[in-house]
Write an enzyme that holds these catalytic residues in place. Structure first.
Site, mmCIF file in Angstrom:
data_model
loop_
_atom_site.group_PDB
_atom_site.id
_atom_site.type_symbol
_atom_site.label_atom_id
_atom_site.label_comp_id
_atom_site.label_asym_id
_atom_site.label_seq_id
_atom_site.Cartn_x
_atom_site.Cartn_y
_atom_site.Cartn_z
ATOM 1 N N CYS A 2 47.753 36.951 25.299
ATOM 2 C CA CYS A 2 48.519 36.940 24.071
ATOM 3 C C CYS A 2 47.924 35.890 23.137
ATOM 4 O O CYS A 2 47.631 34.782 23.550
ATOM 5 C CB CYS A 2 50.003 36.631 24.258
ATOM 6 S SG CYS A 2 50.873 37.846 25.221
ATOM 7 N N ARG A 27 42.416 38.016 23.456
ATOM 8 C CA ARG A 27 43.447 37.509 24.361
ATOM 9 C C ARG A 27 44.446 38.590 24.774
ATOM 10 O O ARG A 27 45.349 38.331 25.558
ATOM 11 C CB ARG A 27 44.209 36.362 23.695
ATOM 12 C CG ARG A 27 43.326 35.194 23.315
ATOM 13 C CD ARG A 27 44.123 34.126 22.604
ATOM 14 N NE ARG A 27 45.061 33.507 23.508
ATOM 15 C CZ ARG A 27 44.810 32.458 24.269
ATOM 16 N NH1 ARG A 27 43.623 31.894 24.225
ATOM 17 N NH2 ARG A 27 45.723 31.963 25.058
ATOM 18 N N TRP A 74 49.280 40.811 25.321
ATOM 19 C CA TRP A 74 48.834 41.315 26.621
ATOM 20 C C TRP A 74 50.115 41.415 27.432
ATOM 21 O O TRP A 74 50.708 40.400 27.793
ATOM 22 C CB TRP A 74 47.832 40.356 27.256
ATOM 23 C CG TRP A 74 47.223 40.892 28.514
ATOM 24 C CD1 TRP A 74 46.129 41.703 28.604
ATOM 25 C CD2 TRP A 74 47.646 40.648 29.855
ATOM 26 N NE1 TRP A 74 45.865 41.985 29.930
ATOM 27 C CE2 TRP A 74 46.780 41.351 30.722
ATOM 28 C CE3 TRP A 74 48.684 39.909 30.426
ATOM 29 C CZ2 TRP A 74 46.911 41.333 32.096
ATOM 30 C CZ3 TRP A 74 48.813 39.896 31.809
ATOM 31 C CH2 TRP A 74 47.927 40.596 32.628
ATOM 32 N N ASN A 100 53.514 33.192 23.754
ATOM 33 C CA ASN A 100 52.485 33.453 24.760
ATOM 34 C C ASN A 100 52.908 32.711 26.014
ATOM 35 O O ASN A 100 53.090 31.498 25.972
ATOM 36 C CB ASN A 100 51.134 32.932 24.243
ATOM 37 C CG ASN A 100 50.076 32.865 25.346
ATOM 38 O OD1 ASN A 100 50.127 33.634 26.304
ATOM 39 N ND2 ASN A 100 49.137 31.957 25.200
ATOM 40 N N GLY A 101 53.064 33.442 27.130
ATOM 41 C CA GLY A 101 53.483 32.794 28.375
ATOM 42 C C GLY A 101 54.551 33.626 29.047
ATOM 43 O O GLY A 101 54.722 34.812 28.732
ATOM 44 N N GLU A 487 28.715 39.060 40.876
ATOM 45 C CA GLU A 487 28.906 39.029 39.426
ATOM 46 C C GLU A 487 28.434 40.335 38.787
ATOM 47 O O GLU A 487 29.077 40.851 37.872
ATOM 48 C CB GLU A 487 28.164 37.797 38.862
ATOM 49 C CG GLU A 487 28.168 37.622 37.359
ATOM 50 C CD GLU A 487 29.554 37.546 36.729
ATOM 51 O OE1 GLU A 487 30.571 37.443 37.443
ATOM 52 O OE2 GLU A 487 29.617 37.637 35.490
ATOM 53 N N LYS A 491 30.842 42.773 36.607
ATOM 54 C CA LYS A 491 30.536 43.183 35.219
ATOM 55 C C LYS A 491 30.614 44.692 35.090
ATOM 56 O O LYS A 491 31.162 45.213 34.129
ATOM 57 C CB LYS A 491 29.123 42.746 34.808
ATOM 58 C CG LYS A 491 28.884 41.304 34.473
ATOM 59 C CD LYS A 491 29.534 40.798 33.219
ATOM 60 C CE LYS A 491 30.916 40.323 33.490
ATOM 61 N NZ LYS A 491 31.096 38.943 33.875
ATOM 62 N N GLU A 494 34.340 45.980 35.410
ATOM 63 C CA GLU A 494 35.307 45.617 34.372
ATOM 64 C C GLU A 494 35.030 46.269 33.023
ATOM 65 O O GLU A 494 35.956 46.499 32.263
ATOM 66 C CB GLU A 494 35.452 44.097 34.231
ATOM 67 C CG GLU A 494 34.272 43.400 33.627
ATOM 68 C CD GLU A 494 34.481 41.901 33.508
ATOM 69 O OE1 GLU A 494 35.613 41.462 33.284
ATOM 70 O OE2 GLU A 494 33.491 41.171 33.619
ATOM 71 N N HIS A 510 27.284 46.132 58.241
ATOM 72 C CA HIS A 510 28.556 45.962 58.948
ATOM 73 C C HIS A 510 29.668 46.798 58.313
ATOM 74 O O HIS A 510 30.839 46.466 58.427
ATOM 75 C CB HIS A 510 28.941 44.477 58.981
ATOM 76 C CG HIS A 510 27.927 43.649 59.705
ATOM 77 N ND1 HIS A 510 27.792 43.650 61.072
ATOM 78 C CD2 HIS A 510 26.946 42.838 59.237
ATOM 79 C CE1 HIS A 510 26.794 42.859 61.421
ATOM 80 N NE2 HIS A 510 26.264 42.358 60.319
ATOM 81 N N LYS A 609 41.067 37.903 27.834
ATOM 82 C CA LYS A 609 40.071 36.880 28.148
ATOM 83 C C LYS A 609 40.663 35.630 28.774
ATOM 84 O O LYS A 609 40.117 35.072 29.702
ATOM 85 C CB LYS A 609 39.304 36.507 26.886
ATOM 86 C CG LYS A 609 38.104 35.657 27.231
ATOM 87 C CD LYS A 609 36.940 35.915 26.350
ATOM 88 C CE LYS A 609 35.732 35.158 26.820
ATOM 89 N NZ LYS A 609 35.090 35.801 27.990
HETATM 90 C C1 F6R Z 1 34.977 38.367 33.963
HETATM 91 C C2 F6R Z 1 35.814 37.363 33.374
HETATM 92 C C3 F6R Z 1 36.924 36.811 34.192
HETATM 93 C C4 F6R Z 1 37.014 35.293 34.004
HETATM 94 C C5 F6R Z 1 38.251 34.751 34.720
HETATM 95 C C6 F6R Z 1 38.335 33.242 34.635
HETATM 96 O O1 F6R Z 1 33.969 38.767 33.083
HETATM 97 O O2 F6R Z 1 35.640 36.975 32.260
HETATM 98 O O3 F6R Z 1 36.782 37.138 35.536
HETATM 99 O O4 F6R Z 1 35.859 34.711 34.504
HETATM 100 O O5 F6R Z 1 39.404 35.304 34.155
HETATM 101 O O6 F6R Z 1 38.417 32.820 33.322
HETATM 102 P P1 F6R Z 1 38.063 31.341 32.905
HETATM 103 O O7 F6R Z 1 36.611 31.131 33.184
HETATM 104 O O8 F6R Z 1 38.396 31.261 31.465
HETATM 105 O O9 F6R Z 1 38.905 30.448 33.756
#
Ligand code: F6R
Length: 614
Positions: A2, A27, A74, A100-101, A487, A491, A494, A510, A609
């Site tokens: 949010c 956000r 969000w 937000n929260g 990672e 990527k 997501e 395994h 994010k």
């Molecule tokens: C993946 C991604 C998320 C963040 C995670 C932690 O591309 O962006 O997995 O890495 O939500 O976020 P931060 O780094 O802001 O604590």
């Protein structure tokens, strides 16, 4: 999670709020809304979906006014629809709120308010708060700021809120606890409030970051006043923003994610600039200097993080254990915080977070602090909550990351962890002078090598076209390339919604090997290093089952080239630094596949994010 933005001043608020919402859309993008005060009325417009939907909806409505609040959501409590979109009105529609929260005790409060005749128009936790504020104002006869303060004394949970009332159009009241809020002090006796500084930067560089349980009362005559929840007045600490406006624009790229992938030569360079010198042979992270002695004595480092940042920590584990000979445990913050973890004297807990606001990471740190640990942070967002509760830390200086999928933040986090591990290894004497200098020189060469890797973009686009319709993918790596595999898989899933798994290459036999058939793409990091031959054997195992191999190899490799369906070459580097290069082809690959599948690369479905809820 949010985004909130608010304005009070003499300018037209609506364009400022909409631009602010667009900046904060990363956000959350389930719905957007705005409330504006004009001519004695509060006009409220809100719409499910992105900010663009709101703009379309409001285009023939009265959007004038110099006081307003706006929100991009969000969803947590209640479906993402028009009804649950913020702002929310109080019962008599005289007060509007954005939030937000999460208000954790909302159901108890809701029942009480219902008994007192309040009718709820949404399923959100937020609406409880605005009714409560109205109820207190009516029963106690207090001004808006006092009613907000008294209401907040009754809630548990996390909040960043902005509240306006048509009965007091010169005032905007805001407060925070565990969710971020910044107040920008404009040049024309005007005020900008937002979840982060990005909506504020073009109007002013003077900001105040609110602390937990602080209330900001902004008034056109009295200016900005800050109070604690206990009603003690505090002196606002005004800081200067260093952010550049260009960093918030796409700069000619089609998506923020692509821009941010291409920024990595610069962001990695910014990250180590002034912190190392390979000729003079030193590395220094000013932020943690006073803790170096404690580091050298530490028996254990615990790293806490989520998502991509957790993967960076896994790379950090290899670095610290191998170079500085310190035992490292990498923990999902969400698990750590609920496990009654054992923290011993001298333990160092490092939180890694791009946003510096991730709720679980923040809570894990608070827990570790309460148990007596030294807590350090590696964050990208300056002034973020994590950076403010830690004893010390180092910023990554990657610049704003707007694409929801983390790219340049990951390589910057790995760079800071490398600098930290090297500086502690040097102090402890666990690294030879020649190895130390070689690694510094290699690190300095990384930005140029990243630029080389970026030149494989066209090849990667072609490879992407071959696998864009896959339903599953495997990513394999060994040593510090195992986190790169994790990672890579994250990527892909997501942003393109293809199911993908990352595995240590040897673990494949395994279980996951059962998945391999002639349709399964297997992305492997097979660069030079001690485990090269072992990875080659793993590739053979995949080939024998007709899997498709796409390998990231060191320039000039011939062995893997003969076996693989495609190879992507990266320049040779020290084995500890391979993640900084090997991760980039996987970022590009996910990007192209997502674009080809018509996915929204910068704002993937269901994600946000900054994850400020647990
Ligand atoms: C993946 C991604 C998320 C963040 C995670 C932690 O591309 O962006 O997995 O890495 O939500 O976020 P931060 O780094 O802001 O604590």
């Amino acid at each position: 999670m949010c985004g909130i933005v608010a304005y009070l001043g003499k300018k037209e608020a609506y364009p400022i709020l909409i631009k602010g919402l667009e900046r904060l859309e990363y956000r959350g993008y389930d719905s957007a809304g705005v409330a504006l005060f004009n001519n004695g009325n509060l006009n409220l417009y809100k719409k499910q979906g992105k900010v663009a939907n709101l703009v379309e909806f409001a285009k023939d409505k009265d959007t004038s006014g110099s006081l307003g609040i706006a929100h991009t959501r969000w969803a947590t409590h209640g479906e993402p629809n028009d009804r649950n979109a913020h702002p929310h009105f109080s019962g008599n529609e005289s007060i509007a709120i954005i939030h937000n929260g999460i208000i954790e005790n909302y159901d108890v409060l809701k029942e009480e308010l219902k008994k007192r005749g309040y009718v709820f128009k949404s399923d959100t936790d937020t609406e409880v708060l605005v009714h409560l504020i109205e109820d207190i104002q009516k029963s106690e006869g207090v001004k808006l700021s006092e009613a907000v303060r008294m209401a907040l004394m009754n809630v548990t949970g996390a909040y960043a809120i902005c509240v306006i009332s048509k009965d007091d159009p010169n005032t905007l009241v805001a407060a925070r606890k565990s969710s971020p809020l910044v107040v920008g002090i404009g040049r024309e006796n005007d005020f900008y409030l937002a979840s982060d500084a990005t909506p504020i930067i073009e109007y002013t560089n003077k900001v105040v970051y609110l602390d937990d349980e602080e209330i900001a009362v902004v008034n056109l005559e009295k200016g900005l006043k800050i109070y604690s929840l206990q009603d003690e007045e505090k002196t606002p600490y005004v800081q200067e923003l260093e952010m550049q406006l260009e960093a918030l624009e796409k700069g000619g790229y089609e998506h923020f994610m692509l821009k941010e992938i291409h920024e990595q030569p610069r962001s990695i360079n910014d990250c180590f600039r002034g912190r190392l010198n390979s000729v003079e042979g030193w590395v220094e992270l000013g932020g943690i200097k006073e803790f170096e002695k404690k580091f050298t004595k530490a028996k254990r480092i615990v790293m806490v993080a989520c998502g991509t940042s957790w993967h960076a920590c896994l790379v950090g584990e290899y670095l610290f254990e191998d170079l500085a000979r310190i035992n490292v445990e990498v923990e999902y913050a969400s698990e750590f915080r609920y496990r009654n973890p054992i923290i011993e004297e001298g333990d160092i807990v490092i939180a890694v977070s791009q946003s510096g606001e991730t709720a679980d990471t923040l809570a894990a740190l608070e827990l570790a602090k309460s148990k007596g640990a030294i807590i350090l942070g590696i964050c990208n967002v300056v002034g973020s909550s994590i950076s403010r509760i830690t004893h010390a830390g180092s910023y990554t200086h990657a610049g704003p990351e707007i694409g929801v999928a983390s790219t340049k933040a990951f390589t910057a986090q790995v760079t800071v962890l490398t600098l930290m591990a090297l500086s502690i290894a040097k102090k402890k004497g666990t690294i030879s002078e020649s190895k130390f200098r070689t690694m510094l020189a290699e690190l300095e060469a990384i930005p140029a090598k990243v630029s080389e890797v970026l030149k494989t973009n066209d090849l990667i686009e072609k490879i992407s076209a071959q696998y864009k319709d896959a339903s599953n993918a495997l990513y394999l790596g060994r040593g510090s390339s195992f986190p790169v595999a994790l990672e890579g898989a994250l990527k892909l899933k997501e942003i393109s919604y293809i199911h993908a798994e990352g595995y240590p290459a040897a673990e494949m036999k395994h279980g996951p090997i059962a998945l391999i058939d002639d349709e399964m793409p297997v992305f492997v990091v097979a660069t030079e290093g001690p485990s090269y031959e072992k990875v080659v054997s793993n590739i053979q195992e995949v080939k024998a089952r007709k899997g498709k191999i796409i390998a990231v190899v060191t320039e000039g490799d011939t062995q893997v080239r003969e076996m693989a369906d495609s190879v992507i070459e990266i320049p040779a580097t020290d084995e500890h630094l391979v993640p900084l290069l090997a991760t980039i082809p996987f970022q590009l690959l996910s990007y192209h596949i997502a674009v080809m599948r018509g996915c929204n690369v910068d704002q993937p479905r269901n994600l946000a994010k900054s994850v400020t809820v647990e």
